[in-house]
Design a protein around this motif. Structure first.
Motif: not given
Ligand SMILES: [Zn+2]
Length: 80
Positions: A36-45, A55-61, A63-67, A72-74
């Motif tokens: 989850c720390r790795a996820y947070l770090s990736t998400y934040r970056k 002009r480029v909002p965080m795409p929903e796609e 977010k889904q990919r990160l999830h 998969k890792r878990l």
């Protein structure tokens, strides 16, 4: 708090829109949970990157990919 719950509130955590109670619960989870720390770090970056370019909002796609990435890792590590 489970990993799934943590992931669900990470975006709100970064936007500082969580209640103090929920933010504290998430922080406690992150202390013990490397994925989850790795996820947070990736998400934040990713978020910072999209903020800088604007002009480029965080795409929903994305977010889904990160999830999916974290799930998969878990599954591999059996940490879920
Ligand atoms: Zn976790």
């Amino acid at each position: 708090m489970t990993c799934k719950e943590a992931i669900d509130v990470l975006a709100d955590f970064l936007e500082q829109s969580l209640t103090d109670e929920l933010a504290a619960a998430l922080e406690r989870h992150l202390v013990d949970c490397a994925p989850c720390r790795a996820y947070l770090s990736t998400y934040r970056k990713t978020r910072d990157l999209t903020r800088r370019t604007e002009r480029v909002p965080m795409p929903e796609e994305m977010k889904q990919r990160l999830h999916q990435f974290l799930r998969k890792r878990l599954r591999r590590t059996g940490a879920d």
